[in-house]
Design an enzyme around this catalytic site. Structure first.
Site, PDB file in Angstrom:
ATOM      1  N   LYS A   1      89.590  14.823  23.691  1.00 22.13           N
ATOM      2  CA  LYS A   1      90.414  13.518  23.503  1.00 22.13           C
ATOM      3  C   LYS A   1      91.370  13.183  24.717  1.00 22.13           C
ATOM      4  O   LYS A   1      91.502  14.089  25.586  1.00 22.13           O
ATOM      5  CB  LYS A   1      91.399  13.849  22.410  1.00 22.13           C
TER       6      LYS A   1
ATOM      7  N   LYS B   1      77.831   0.228   8.687  1.00 14.83           N
ATOM      8  CA  LYS B   1      77.857  -1.176   7.954  1.00 14.83           C
ATOM      9  C   LYS B   1      76.798  -1.853   8.564  1.00 14.83           C
ATOM     10  O   LYS B   1      77.052  -2.226   9.688  1.00 14.83           O
ATOM     11  CB  LYS B   1      79.302  -1.504   7.768  1.00 14.83           C
TER      12      LYS B   1
ATOM     13  N   GLU C   1      74.794   3.717   0.605  1.00 14.04           N
ATOM     14  CA  GLU C   1      73.769   2.960  -0.108  1.00 14.04           C
ATOM     15  C   GLU C   1      73.211   1.968   0.844  1.00 14.04           C
ATOM     16  O   GLU C   1      73.588   1.372   1.621  1.00 14.04           O
ATOM     17  CB  GLU C   1      74.639   1.802  -1.117  1.00 14.04           C
TER      18      GLU C   1
ATOM     19  N   HIS D   1      83.677  14.162  19.792  1.00  9.10           N
ATOM     20  CA  HIS D   1      84.724  14.391  18.745  1.00  9.10           C
ATOM     21  C   HIS D   1      83.825  14.567  17.088  1.00  9.10           C
ATOM     22  O   HIS D   1      83.143  13.660  17.024  1.00  9.10           O
ATOM     23  CB  HIS D   1      85.733  13.380  18.780  1.00  9.10           C
TER      24      HIS D   1
ATOM     25  N   ARG E   1      87.145   7.388  10.790  1.00 16.34           N
ATOM     26  CA  ARG E   1      88.556   7.902  10.599  1.00 16.34           C
ATOM     27  C   ARG E   1      89.125   7.657  12.039  1.00 16.34           C
ATOM     28  O   ARG E   1      90.359   8.030  12.237  1.00 16.34           O
ATOM     29  CB  ARG E   1      88.300   9.406  10.553  1.00 16.34           C
ATOM     30  N   LYS E   2      88.432   6.899  12.949  1.00 15.02           N
ATOM     31  CA  LYS E   2      88.883   6.660  14.426  1.00 15.02           C
ATOM     32  C   LYS E   2      89.011   5.143  14.582  1.00 15.02           C
ATOM     33  O   LYS E   2      88.770   4.556  15.736  1.00 15.02           O
ATOM     34  CB  LYS E   2      88.307   7.466  15.362  1.00 15.02           C
TER      35      LYS E   2
ATOM     36  N   PHE F   1      89.790  25.634  24.840  1.00 18.06           N
ATOM     37  CA  PHE F   1      89.341  24.999  23.933  1.00 18.06           C
ATOM     38  C   PHE F   1      87.733  25.156  24.087  1.00 18.06           C
ATOM     39  O   PHE F   1      87.056  24.189  24.652  1.00 18.06           O
ATOM     40  CB  PHE F   1      89.799  23.472  24.159  1.00 18.06           C
TER      41      PHE F   1
ATOM     42  N   ASP G   1      84.185  -6.293   7.363  1.00 17.94           N
ATOM     43  CA  ASP G   1      84.825  -5.407   8.155  1.00 17.94           C
ATOM     44  C   ASP G   1      84.356  -5.291   9.515  1.00 17.94           C
ATOM     45  O   ASP G   1      85.179  -5.253  10.345  1.00 17.94           O
ATOM     46  CB  ASP G   1      84.688  -4.064   7.299  1.00 17.94           C
TER      47      ASP G   1
ATOM     48  N   GLU H   1      77.687   6.543   5.026  1.00 21.36           N
ATOM     49  CA  GLU H   1      78.897   7.480   5.505  1.00 21.36           C
ATOM     50  C   GLU H   1      78.330   8.834   5.751  1.00 21.36           C
ATOM     51  O   GLU H   1      77.419   9.395   5.089  1.00 21.36           O
ATOM     52  CB  GLU H   1      79.837   7.677   4.152  1.00 21.36           C
TER      53      GLU H   1
ATOM     54  N   ASP I   1      84.758  13.347  14.269  1.00 18.55           N
ATOM     55  CA  ASP I   1      84.444  11.825  13.477  1.00 18.55           C
ATOM     56  C   ASP I   1      83.594  10.978  14.333  1.00 18.55           C
ATOM     57  O   ASP I   1      82.847  10.018  13.876  1.00 18.55           O
ATOM     58  CB  ASP I   1      85.868  11.374  13.609  1.00 18.55           C
ATOM     59  N   LYS I   2      83.521  10.981  15.487  1.00 17.02           N
ATOM     60  CA  LYS I   2      82.725  10.060  16.450  1.00 17.02           C
ATOM     61  C   LYS I   2      81.101  10.575  16.358  1.00 17.02           C
ATOM     62  O   LYS I   2      80.137   9.658  16.424  1.00 17.02           O
ATOM     63  CB  LYS I   2      83.049  10.067  18.012  1.00 17.02           C
TER      64      LYS I   2
ATOM     65  N   LYS J   1      79.188  -6.867   6.108  1.00 17.17           N
ATOM     66  CA  LYS J   1      80.120  -6.379   5.500  1.00 17.17           C
ATOM     67  C   LYS J   1      81.208  -6.854   6.757  1.00 17.17           C
ATOM     68  O   LYS J   1      81.246  -6.583   7.917  1.00 17.17           O
ATOM     69  CB  LYS J   1      80.425  -4.748   5.697  1.00 17.17           C
TER      70      LYS J   1
ATOM     71  N   ASP K   1      86.348  21.508  13.455  1.00 12.21           N
ATOM     72  CA  ASP K   1      86.860  20.563  12.608  1.00 12.21           C
ATOM     73  C   ASP K   1      86.106  19.735  12.156  1.00 12.21           C
ATOM     74  O   ASP K   1      85.314  19.261  12.656  1.00 12.21           O
ATOM     75  CB  ASP K   1      88.090  19.791  13.555  1.00 12.21           C
ATOM     76  N   ALA K   2      86.255  19.639  11.007  1.00 12.18           N
ATOM     77  CA  ALA K   2      85.187  18.696  10.229  1.00 12.18           C
ATOM     78  C   ALA K   2      85.263  17.020  10.490  1.00 12.18           C
ATOM     79  O   ALA K   2      86.586  16.706  10.985  1.00 12.18           O
ATOM     80  CB  ALA K   2      85.227  18.659   8.680  1.00 12.18           C
TER      81      ALA K   2
END
Length: 398
Positions: free
Chosen positions: A178, A277, A65, A17, A256-257, A242, A283, A52, A19-20, A281, A250-251
């Site tokens: 998906k 990260k 960074e 995907h 995002r997931k 597909f 997160d 990123e 994003d992945k 971090k 798709d960008a």
């Protein structure tokens, strides 16, 4: 449908995907910095990463960074990016590991942020959290891996599709996919599957019905016997063919997931993404610690479900709060449990990093199919899935 019976749905996305793909690249860069730090004798606690990634048609862009040994070169970064895309399986005209254009805009970490995180350099003398925020961990006895059932089965479907693709047994499947599983619950217990949706990229020349019949045995194999959904609720590529997929279709962006990465919506999420990260971090590291504690609570028999929240302030080592919610399934006192958890684990960023061994190149393996519900490995990956606190918690039962 009575109040005691309800439906709940979770989705997963494959390693291919868009994003992945970006999550994987970002985590490969994190791993590169840790590997090279170890090789160079650079102190791994000093590594900083906030990478990123964006991807589109035959292009990858790196932003963020970093801090690490001087031995790391742009060529090394490019090498891990291309290797990741190749490993996922992209050799398509619109996205190919060998021909994609890479724009690398990584640069040094902000001195102001470093001053708040490095030990002895900020307002507080202890090593502080890399950012403020709230993190959640969750565990449930619904599955053997202590995960909510809908996200667990969604991941398993896609992992099996990927295994068949990588082995060459099913070359019809392509990397982007998906899945979505709708589970029926009765009195809080999953009792069956009401619907399954699978959308998988495929080679040209295959009909929707042909792909549907290739996916069917995968879903049958993954779900418990008798749980295959009604035929009218089994959807495969419901929009038709597909063929164009991945970043060409798709960008993609890192982070995002986050619901796919965690509990499929069955538990809260603090909002911060994990991939790209380093473990200062919170997160990332505190979300891992929260899962670690919640899983051990359920495994110790103190509850059937546990959701644990931690909160932090940037530059401050000690968590600002801890909250345990056992969802009316408790076999112990929640406030006493909170106190015990704070006793048995140092929940400062350094304490978490040390207890879970997070200053290692263990992150690329987390980028697809969930950060939780996985098996700890011999290299230190998924250390937050260990069950080594159970004995220290059992005496709180009753």
């Amino acid at each position: 449908m009575s109040a005691a019976e309800f439906l709940f749905t979770s989705e997963s996305v494959s390693e291919g995907h868009p994003d992945k793909v970006c999550d994987r690249i970002s985590d490969e860069v994190v791993d590169l910095y840790f590997r090279k730090a170890i090789e160079a004798g650079y102190e791994t606690p000093r590594v900083r990463a906030a990478c990123e990634t964006a991807a589109t048609t035959n292009r990858v862009v790196l932003l963020g960074e970093m801090r690490g040994p001087d031995t790391i070169t742009p060529d090394m970064v490019e090498e891990v990016v291309r290797a990741a895309v190749r490993d996922i399986g992209y050799e398509q005209d619109g996205f190919h590991w060998e021909t994609l254009e890479l724009n690398n805009y990584l640069h040094a970490q902000s001195a102001d942020i470093a001053a708040g995180v490095d030990e002895g350099t900020g307002t507080f003398t202890d090593e502080g959290a890399g950012d403020q925020g709230i993190m959640f961990g969750h565990a449930s006895d619904e599955t053997d891996e202590y995960m909510p059932a809908p996200i667990s089965y969604s991941h398993r479907i896609l992992k099996r599709l990927a295994e068949l693709r990588h082995s060459g047994e099913r070359p019809e499947f392509q990397p982007d996919a998906k899945s979505q599983v709708t589970m029926r619950y009765r009195n809080g217990v999953p009792v069956g599957v009401d619907a399954v949706v699978v959308s998988t990229q495929h080679g040209a020349g295959y009909s929707t019905e042909e792909i549907r019949e290739l996916v069917r045995p995968v879903v049958t194999e993954v779900l418990p016997e008798g749980w295959f959904p009604p035929e009218e609720n089994f959807y495969v590529n419901p929009t038709g063919k597909f063929v164009i997929g991945g970043p060409d279709g798709d960008a993609g962006l890192t982070g995002r997931k986050i619901i796919v990465d965690t509990y499929g919506g069955a538990a809260p999420h603090g909002g911060g993404a994990f991939s790209g990260k380093d473990p200062t971090k919170v997160d990332r590291s505190a979300a891992y610690a929260s899962r670690y504690l919640a899983k051990n609570v359920v495994a110790a028999g103190l509850a059937k479900r546990c959701t644990l929240q931690l909160s932090y302030a940037i530059g401050v080592a000690k968590p600002l709060s801890i909250n345990v919610n056992l969802h009316d399934t408790a076999n112990t006192d929640e406030r006493k449990l909170e106190a015990r958890l704070m006793e048995i684990m140092d929940l400062s960023p350094r304490g978490i990093r040390t207890a879970l061994g997070l200053n290692r190149p263990i992150y690329a393996r987390t980028a697809a199919y969930g950060h939780f519900g996985r098996s700890p490995d011999n290299e230190g990956g998924f250390s937050w899935e260990r069950l080594d606190l159970v004995e220290q918690l059992k005496d709180l039962a009753g």
